[in-house]
Design an enzyme around this catalytic site. Structure first.
Site, PDB file in Angstrom:
ATOM      1  N   GLU A 394      85.164  46.195 -39.591  1.00 22.85           N
ATOM      2  CA  GLU A 394      85.520  47.012 -40.760  1.00 22.85           C
ATOM      3  C   GLU A 394      86.429  48.190 -40.370  1.00 22.85           C
ATOM      4  OE1 GLU A 394      85.048  46.245 -43.774  1.00 22.85           O
ATOM      5  OE2 GLU A 394      83.168  45.127 -43.999  1.00 22.85           O
ATOM      6  N   GLU A 470      79.058  37.744 -40.559  1.00 20.73           N
ATOM      7  CA  GLU A 470      77.828  38.279 -41.152  1.00 20.73           C
ATOM      8  C   GLU A 470      77.521  37.434 -42.384  1.00 20.73           C
ATOM      9  OE1 GLU A 470      78.103  42.530 -41.975  1.00 20.73           O
ATOM     10  OE2 GLU A 470      79.125  42.858 -40.071  1.00 20.73           O
TER      11      GLU A 470
HETATM   12  C1  IPT Z   1      78.868  45.085 -43.512  1.00 20.81           C
HETATM   13  C2  IPT Z   1      78.965  45.791 -42.196  1.00 20.81           C
HETATM   14  O1  IPT Z   1      79.883  45.152 -41.340  1.00 20.81           O
HETATM   15  C3  IPT Z   1      77.654  45.876 -41.509  1.00 20.81           C
HETATM   16  O2  IPT Z   1      77.790  46.788 -40.444  1.00 20.81           O
HETATM   17  C4  IPT Z   1      76.571  46.320 -42.454  1.00 20.81           C
HETATM   18  O3  IPT Z   1      76.883  47.585 -42.906  1.00 20.81           O
HETATM   19  C5  IPT Z   1      76.518  45.402 -43.617  1.00 20.81           C
HETATM   20  O4  IPT Z   1      77.737  45.397 -44.273  1.00 20.81           O
HETATM   21  C6  IPT Z   1      75.476  45.843 -44.629  1.00 20.81           C
HETATM   22  O5  IPT Z   1      74.225  45.995 -44.092  1.00 20.81           O
HETATM   23  S1  IPT Z   1      80.253  45.613 -44.452  1.00 20.81           S
HETATM   24  C7  IPT Z   1      79.933  45.376 -46.145  1.00 20.81           C
HETATM   25  C8  IPT Z   1      80.984  46.118 -46.932  1.00 20.81           C
HETATM   26  C9  IPT Z   1      79.979  43.951 -46.527  1.00 20.81           C
END
Ligand code: IPT
Length: 940
Positions: A394, A470
């Site tokens: 990010e 993720e």
């Molecule tokens: C995403 C982040 O990369 C991760 O660090 C964590 O914050 C997660 O979200 C939420 O728990 S970024 C999000 C804008 C999809």
């Protein structure tokens, strides 16, 4: 201000590999002297060796000072906790001064001071001489100590600022925790080496860059010189078979021990390959975290993480969002995990100001960005487990990311480059996304994703393998939808799998709150419990989500047909010969027979024994367990399993029903009516039950004081309900404050109580008609539900709430267990007979929410009552009410109220992962609909 410079450091030596050298080294961890100041502008006189620090405190190194009584932790996800005005930081800048005296052993000369990690800015003095400064919190820095070292006593002084220009590059979703949080050493090692160990068709090729000569005795390699190449017969390294060879580098002045793993990462026809085979990443995102020590994690903790991952069929880790402690990668090499090593770079908070002045695209930050990438790659370049470099997380888009990628390709062409933040994939080798829905992942799998505007970039990206860096946000109860993702990953070769967000809940141990999250330390800007979204609780107890993940990630698949089971390996790099297979038959959860299964190493169809004919519900469970000890688990550890009900004739039932919920042969209770209700004054008796004649309320059941049962539509919202607005809409509808109007109480052959259940201020409602019939000792209840009005939303649940006195708090049930299960979770649960205490049925989510639902329960016994479904029901038993659970913000808020609160569900709304990602899939939504619910109550 010094700490507001763009430049990442001064006086540091070139980065080099983390190595095990026989060169002398002095461990400088331990107790240091420490003083915290509220601002950065304090005199630097403390760096003088003669400075009197008797008024200071002691502080362990490594550690974070806010976790040792100095200041407090603070949590933000995306937001910077200070104004976005790079490179400036607040005047209130907690500044920790550290001092440590050490004695140099006799005969010692020269050396490097090595810091493995300091957050966020460290300035270093040795014996009063300034050595330089460093930023890049989760990256090592070395300073030449040689010229300033003295025989005997030496004094090291370090000033650490919590905030610096570098903080703009470290906006990861985690606690802000300053301090010297990784090891400090004085080492006389200066060697560096880049080992190349590739694998092709049964042979390993080895070469290296660096000074000295390399031996690998086991492979008969001796005296390999820099730039020379040798190809030998060798076993490959993979996460499934982490074969390492001990190597020795005889470098000038020192001998370095390395472990070499032969493997080749490639991308061919849009498929990610290792050693020529497709790689499916079954991964998790791992932050470094310990509930007492923050990111200062011990070797034991790192090892525990790796062991837990391996034992739950996880095969990959993304080191979100920074290079981990170097020992973690040694463990991944040794025990076998595929690693995406991620650079310590995140500038997420610039997104909140339209990405204006984003460091990723500002030439003034180029040196700092490159410095971080270089220090990661140089440190970790020799790990076979590291199969991809990630530029960071990010951090928007921009030229500095391009410069990082370009440098990395030049330095190490053997590993693909990952970065998710730039959808165009301009600088990457793989297409990565986060939280893409199932439908989108499917489209990408088929190569049918929406095109990019630029046709050239689009063609490039279309040829890339895809991964979800993720997905399946594991916050609180959940995640749902895991099996559906896995099915897609296994179906399309382009899909290389992904990484669950995330491994561990970052709840900090707190004396009053149990585990603390954002806001608990009075932070003016914070993101609440978003920091608590892991597969393991803060103390590393696996959550139900991790158990489900283990099931979904299983490397062995079973398919039943009449008289046989077909076993298919999903391993990529080994066969099944390390597993022992067995089967077990249970009748109503009582063991009947068990037997071994002989399964060929490559899998195949295996005959099942012939089971005798028998009425009633019988289940066959087959298992694959480790036949021998592995370095990560003992023999007997269960790797995979499957269950199937048996037909009366003893063969596996392979028909179309949902067998986990309702076995075909199971008979529900007969609803034979044989006693009429009798009215005695104000009371009505039906069998062993007493009702209030005016309201039709059940007051006593088999001699126990009870409340309910009455229709319940509410659940204490889970994080996925809370964060996507669903909870808000549910509360707007008033589903948490139903009223129950009694329209008629009709004694007769049966007692019929007609009600209308509805929240205030709306015309929506449900007609609920309760019909009670006595049947011998038993009492049958039938509830007919008819919604009225146009229900705009899925509803949380359709169930009955019933409260009992809190007599013996043990529950036995026959159904899915032992853990919780919801419509789209609970893959880890199996049909069986289970017993638990009421306490044991509560899942201790750090932020209290709906939990503990046992699914597909045929019957349950508690408090002297047996409840039977027709054929099944969902069971929740709590020592507190749903309202208390709903109101609680931390675990200690939940106090048993002396009653047993049961919810007997016909259905619940799914779990999904909408806290960050897709909502419950449509097929798991619960919509208001006419329904009939039957239960039998009897003394047990
Ligand atoms: C995403 C982040 O990369 C991760 O660090 C964590 O914050 C997660 O979200 C939420 O728990 S970024 C999000 C804008 C999809």
């Amino acid at each position: 201000m010094e700490c507001e410079r763009f430049t990442p450091g001064s006086g540091r030596l070139d980065p080099r590999a983390a190595l095990r050298s026989d060169a002398p080294s002095l461990d400088l961890d331990g107790t240091w002297r420490f003083r915290l100041s509220p601002v950065a502008t304090v005199s630097e006189s403390f760096a003088d060796p003669g400075y009197d620090d008797t008024g200071w405190d002691d502080l362990p190194v490594p550690s974070h000072w806010p976790l040792h009584g100095h200041g407090a932790p603070a949590y933000t996800n995306v937001s910077y906790p200070f104004p976005v005005d790079p490179p400036h930081v607040p005047t209130e800048n907690p500044t920790g001064d550290y001092r440590r005296a050490f004695d140099l052993p006799d005969g010692w000369s020269g050396g490097r001071l090595r810091f493995e990690g300091v957050e966020s800015y460290a300035k270093v003095w040795l014996n009063g001489h300034e050595l330089g400064f460093t930023t890049g919190s989760r990256l090592p820095a070395e300073f030449d100590a040689g010229p300033w070292l003295k025989p005997g006593r030496n004094v090291l002084a370090v000033r650490v600022h919590q905030w610096s220009a570098a903080s703009y590059l470290e906006d990861q979703d985690q606690w802000w925790l300053p301090g010297i949080f990784r090891d400090v050493t004085l080492t006389r090692s200066a060697a560096d080496v880049l080992v190349r160990a590739s694998y092709e068709e049964g042979r390993g090729t080895l070469s290296f860059d660096g000074d000295g000569a390399l031996d690998v005795p086991e492979l008969g390699i001796t005296g390999l010189g820099p730039g020379e190449r040798v190809t030998v017969g060798a076993e490959p390294w993979s996460a499934e078979t982490p074969r390492l060879y001990e190597a020795v580098l005889r470098a000038p002045g020192e001998t370095v021990r390395l472990r070499v793993g032969f493997r080749t990462v490639a991308i061919e026809d849009g498929v990610l390959l290792v050693n020529g085979r497709p790689l499916l990443l079954k991964g998790v995102n791992r932050h470094e975290f310990h509930p007492e020590h923050g990111r200062a994690v011990s070797y034991e903790t790192m090892r525990e993480d790796v062991l837990l991952m391996k034992r739950h069929n996880v095969n990959a880790v993304r080191t979100s969002h920074y290079p981990p402690h170097p020992a973690f990668l040694d463990l991944c090499d040794e025990l076998g995990l595929w690693v995406i090593d991620e650079c310590d770079l995140e500038t997420h908070g610039f997104g909140q100001v339209g990405w204006r002045r984003n460091p990723s695209d500002d030439p003034r930050w180029e040196e700092a960005c490159l410095d971080r990438m270089r220090r990661m790659v140089e440190r970790d370049k020799n790990h076979p487990s590291v199969i991809m470099w990630s530029l960071g997380n990010e951090a928007g888009v921009g030229r500095n990311l391009g410069a990082m990628a370009e440098w990395t390709r030049e330095r190490d062409p053997s590993r693909p480059i990952h970065y998710e933040g730039d959808r165009s994939c301009e600088h990457t080798d793989v297409y990565s996304r986060m939280y893409a829905s199932h439908a989108e992942v499917e489209a990408i799998g088929r190569g049918a994703e929406d095109p990019l505007d630029d046709p050239e970039l689009d063609a490039r990206r279309r040829a890339m393998p895809f991964l979800q860096c993720e997905y399946a946000h594991a916050m609180g109860n959940g995640p749902g939808g895991l099996a559906e993702y896995q099915e897609l990953f296994e179906r399309y070769p382009r899909l290389a799998g992904g990484f669950i967000w995330e491994w561990i809940d970052h709840g900090l141990a707190h004396p009053a709150l149990g585990y603390a999250y954002g806001g608990d330390y009075g932070e003016p800007v914070h993101d609440g419990n978003f920091v608590v979204d892991g597969l393991v609780f803060p103390d590393r107890t696996p959550s139900p989500g991790l158990l489900d993940l283990k099931k979904v990630f299983e490397p062995v698949a079973f398919t039943f047909s009449e008289g046989s089971v077909t076993i298919r390996s999903k391993y990529g790099f080994r066969d099944l010969s390390h597993l022992a297979f067995s089967g077990e038959v249970e009748a109503e959860g009582v063991p009947l027979a068990s037997f071994p299964l002989e399964v060929p190493a490559e899998g195949g169809e295996v005959k099942l024994p012939v089971f005798p004919e028998r009425e009633g519900e019988r289940w066959l469970t087959v298992r694959a367990s480790l036949a021998r000890d592995e370095p990560w688990a003992d023999a007997g550890h269960e790797v995979a399993w499957a269950q199937v009900p048996l037909d009366t004739d003893g063969t596996p039932y392979t028909g179309p029903d949902d067998l986990r919920a309702v076995p075909r042969r199971a008979d529900g209770p007969a609803h034979r009516r044989d006693a009429a209700s009798a009215a005695h004054g104000a009371e009505i008796e039906v069998g062993g039950a007493v009702f209030d004649g005016a309201t039709g309320r059940l007051t006593r059941l088999f001699g126990l004081d009870v409340e309910g049962p009455r229709l319940e539509l509410w659940r204490a919202p889970i994080d996925n309900d809370r964060y996507d607005g669903t909870e808000f809409r549910w509360r707007l509808l008033g589903l948490h404050r139903l009223t129950h109007r009694v329209d008629a109480v009709e004694p007769g052959d049966a007692l019929t109580v007609r009600t209308r259940v509805a929240p205030a201020a709306t015309d929506l409602g449900m007609r609920a008609t309760y019909t009670w019939t006595a049947s011998g000792d038993a009492l049958d209840l039938r509830v007919d539900i008819v919604p009225e009005g146009d229900w705009p939303e899925p509803i949380p649940r359709l169930g009955l709430a019933l409260t009992l006195p809190s007599v013996p708090r043990t529950v036995t049930w026959y159904g899915l267990g032992p853990g919780e299960a919801y419509p789209d979770t609970g893959m880890a649960t199996r049909v069986g007979r289970w017993t638990s205490t009421v306490e044991g049925m509560q899942t201790p989510y750090v932020y209290p929410q709906e939990n503990g639902h046992r699914a597909a329960v045929r019957w349950a016994e508690l408090a002297g009552i047996r409840i039977t479904g027709a054929p099944v029901f969902g069971l929740t038993v709590r020592p507190w009410s749903t309202a208390a659970l709903d109101a609680a913000a931390h675990r200690p808020d939940l106090v048993p109220d002396g009653r047993l609160h049961l919810t007997l569900d016909l259905a619940q709304h799914g779990i999904g992962s909408a806290a960050c990602g897709p909502a419950t899939l449509a097929r798991y939504e619960l919509r208001a609909r006419p329904a009939t619910f039957r239960l039998r109550f009897e003394p047990s």
